[in-house]
Design an enzyme around this catalytic site. Structure first.
Site, PDB file in Angstrom:
ATOM      1  N   ASP A   1      25.828  24.635  39.425  1.00  0.00           N
ATOM      2  CA  ASP A   1      24.806  25.781  39.040  1.00  0.00           C
ATOM      3  C   ASP A   1      24.134  25.273  40.058  1.00  0.00           C
ATOM      4  OD1 ASP A   1      22.650  27.468  38.491  1.00  0.00           O
ATOM      5  OD2 ASP A   1      24.671  28.161  36.747  1.00  0.00           O
ATOM      6  N   HIS A   2      23.697  26.245  40.770  1.00  0.00           N
ATOM      7  CA  HIS A   2      22.593  25.683  41.873  1.00  0.00           C
ATOM      8  C   HIS A   2      21.408  25.983  41.201  1.00  0.00           C
ATOM      9  CE1 HIS A   2      21.906  30.166  42.745  1.00  0.00           C
ATOM     10  NE2 HIS A   2      20.958  29.687  43.200  1.00  0.00           N
TER      11      HIS A   2
ATOM     12  N   HIS B   1      23.572  31.073  35.509  1.00  0.00           N
ATOM     13  CA  HIS B   1      21.975  30.454  35.573  1.00  0.00           C
ATOM     14  C   HIS B   1      21.551  31.171  34.669  1.00  0.00           C
ATOM     15  CE1 HIS B   1      23.496  30.224  39.789  1.00  0.00           C
ATOM     16  NE2 HIS B   1      23.359  31.788  40.319  1.00  0.00           N
TER      17      HIS B   1
HETATM   18  C1  BG6 Z   1      23.803  33.580  43.162  1.00  0.00           C
HETATM   19  C2  BG6 Z   1      24.124  35.022  43.044  1.00  0.00           C
HETATM   20  O1  BG6 Z   1      24.612  32.944  42.183  1.00  0.00           O
HETATM   21  O2  BG6 Z   1      22.793  33.603  43.154  1.00  0.00           O
HETATM   22  C3  BG6 Z   1      23.637  35.883  43.784  1.00  0.00           C
HETATM   23  O3  BG6 Z   1      26.178  35.006  43.154  1.00  0.00           O
HETATM   24  C4  BG6 Z   1      21.542  35.618  43.462  1.00  0.00           C
HETATM   25  O4  BG6 Z   1      23.985  37.322  43.660  1.00  0.00           O
HETATM   26  C5  BG6 Z   1      21.818  34.175  44.103  1.00  0.00           C
HETATM   27  O5  BG6 Z   1      21.227  36.519  44.270  1.00  0.00           O
HETATM   28  C6  BG6 Z   1      20.366  33.967  43.516  1.00  0.00           C
HETATM   29  O6  BG6 Z   1      20.048  33.228  43.646  1.00  0.00           O
HETATM   30  P1  BG6 Z   1      18.381  32.283  43.515  1.00  0.00           P
HETATM   31  O7  BG6 Z   1      18.703  30.935  44.387  1.00  0.00           O
HETATM   32  O8  BG6 Z   1      18.046  32.914  45.554  1.00  0.00           O
HETATM   33  O9  BG6 Z   1      17.595  32.996  43.454  1.00  0.00           O
END
Ligand code: BG6
Length: 482
Positions: free
Chosen positions: A172-173, A235
């Site tokens: 989960d980045h 997230h």
């Molecule tokens: C991803 C989603 O996991 O996270 C995307 O699938 C979203 O829809 C993205 O845009 C958002 O990531 P960040 O790091 O740009 O906030």
């Protein structure tokens, strides 16, 4: 500090994630001196490339997605020498022998499944059939991890047939973002906050993840997912866990993940009138017209939400009675991810009328302008009597930490290095993912049962008006999209 020499295989090595995130992240870590020269990175996909072709592909990706990095001349060339490619058939036997021959004995081995979950089982089977994976190998899987509880369980089951839980890294980045890790440092590295971190002193918590982008070229996937599955189930849920969890005994994978799991299991079922779903409409923008959500996904009758706001509770001793308001959406006014811990006001005012002051707020900004701010009350300077004002005690990382703070590493840099180091703390455990689906599934089932259609909202706005009412009904206001 360099990691141990490793072989990393990227299945889906020519895909969008490899191009945008994985290869640029590896390059940046190489520039930082963290990747030893013996490391090998193998792209594996269906496309016909040779090693030179894949290096060109990677170079282009790095120029586009890791621009402006201070990396001495020639470093890109050295990095590219670590790369090779195999054309592989995930469902057949082509390429596997070739892949096995590229890997070196005695190295850390990691396999990045940057492919749809439909291929996880095939890849896991073949990695074993061809003797490519061993008992120490690690696999990295991306979200979406399942579509609901049943499919997530099935995926866990498929992976468990060949890999022990300690070998599986579910990304989960958001957990790799600097400020998210900082949230844990602030909570558990200071005495100041912990005594106040409960329902007695916290009025409510807000978590906002607002994006300006639309669904882009991902319409086909997104229309089957929506904001609930794409963002909320993972997230926002992870952010909520880090805010609400009990202090783990140690900063170790299972100690942290046990505490997060308890939070998810303590979440209340969300009542239908505590949720607002939205879908963006077309708009005119600075760079031209933006299509509506339905146009973007090519589904004129889509009932999928691109925005969601909800109120929930964590029903345990620490948090009973403190609402958690969560919202996320696409095509909003600003890109802004913020957590606000809204403290209760002082029990009694000794200053009489106190216009201009508010209760304390701890603001954790994930992006942009990463940092943490504590809003406190002081006396307005000057001889004008006892007038009070709010001022921020500001810890904007760019200012506090210099260049390191203003250019924090991308989440993927941290997470991929953690895979090589064998540290699962910032990765989701199988039972966590399942618990998050168990909370999400009845909410989605309710919409389907009631045939609910999301509320339209203007692109470039702060979302549907009903989301404001959701929090205003409780005498509160959203913060965070400015
Ligand atoms: C991803 C989603 O996991 O996270 C995307 O699938 C979203 O829809 C993205 O845009 C958002 O990531 P960040 O790091 O740009 O906030």
């Amino acid at each position: 500090i360099p990691v141990d020499p490793f072989d990393l295989v990227i299945f889906g090595g020519t895909g969008d994630l490899a191009r945008r995130k994985i290869l640029p992240a590896l390059f940046r870590r190489y520039c930082a001196g963290q990747i030893p020269s013996e490391a090998r990175i193998v792209g594996a996909a269906r496309a016909e490339y040779d090693d030179a072709g894949y290096r060109d592909f990677a170079a282009e990706a790095i120029r586009e997605f890791a621009p402006g990095r201070t990396c001495e001349d020639g470093t890109l060339g050295q990095f590219l020498e670590r790369l090779s490619y195999v054309t592989i058939d995930a469902r057949g036997d082509t390429g596997w022998e070739d892949l096995a021959s590229k890997l070196q004995p005695g190295r850390v081995r990691a396999f990045y499944f940057s492919v749809g979950p439909g291929l996880f089982g095939d890849l896991a089977d073949r990695l074993h059939k061809w003797g490519v994976a061993d008992a120490d190998s690690r696999i990295v899987v991306e979200k979406p991890f399942g579509h609901d509880l049943a499919s997530a369980r099935a995926l866990n089951h498929t992976l468990a047939a060949h890999f022990h839980e300690s070998q599986i890294y579910r990304i989960d980045h958001y957990l790799g973002k600097e400020t998210v890790q900082n949230l844990m440092a602030v909570r558990f590295g200071n005495m100041l906050f912990e005594p106040l971190w409960n329902a007695q002193y916290v009025d409510h918590i807000q978590i906002t993840v607002a994006e300006t982008v639309g669904v882009g070229g991902r319409g086909e996937y997104y229309d089957t997912a929506g904001a609930m599955r794409d963002m909320m189930q993972n997230h926002l849920m992870q952010l909520l866990c880090l805010i609400a969890m009990e202090p783990p005994a140690r900063f170790e994978p299972d100690a942290v993940r046990d505490e997060k799991l308890k939070v998810i299991r303590a979440l209340d079922e969300v009542l239908p009138h505590h949720i607002v779903r939205g879908q963006y409409d077309a708009a005119k923008g600075a760079e031209g017209d933006y299509p509506s959500y339905r146009e973007a996904v090519g589904n004129p009758r889509s009932k999928t939400e691109s925005y969601i706001a909800l109120k929930t509770h964590v029903s345990n001793w620490r948090w009973a009675g403190t609402p958690f308001y969560l919202r996320t959406g696409k095509r909003l006014k600003a890109r802004s991810s913020v957590i606000s811990v809204m403290f209760k006001d002082t029990p009694h005012s000794i200053f009489g009328a106190e216009a201009g002051r508010h209760a304390n707020v701890l603001t954790i900004r994930l992006q942009p302008n990463e940092g943490i701010t504590l809003q406190v009350t002081i006396k307005e300077p000057g001889p004008g009597g006892m007038r009070l004002v709010d001022v921020p005690l500001d810890m904007t990382f760019a200012e506090a930490l210099g260049p390191e703070g203003s250019d924090p590493p991308d989440a993927y840099e941290r997470l991929i290095m953690d895979v090589i180091r064998g540290n699962q703390t910032l990765f989701m455990r199988g039972d966590e993912v399942e618990a998050a689906w168990a909370w999400t599934d009845p909410i989605i089932a309710g919409w389907v049962r009631r045939g609910e259609v999301p509320k339209p909202y203007d692109s470039g706005s702060v979302g549907p008006g009903d989301a404001d009412l959701l929090i205003q009904r409780d005498g509160r206001e959203w913060r965070g999209i400015v």
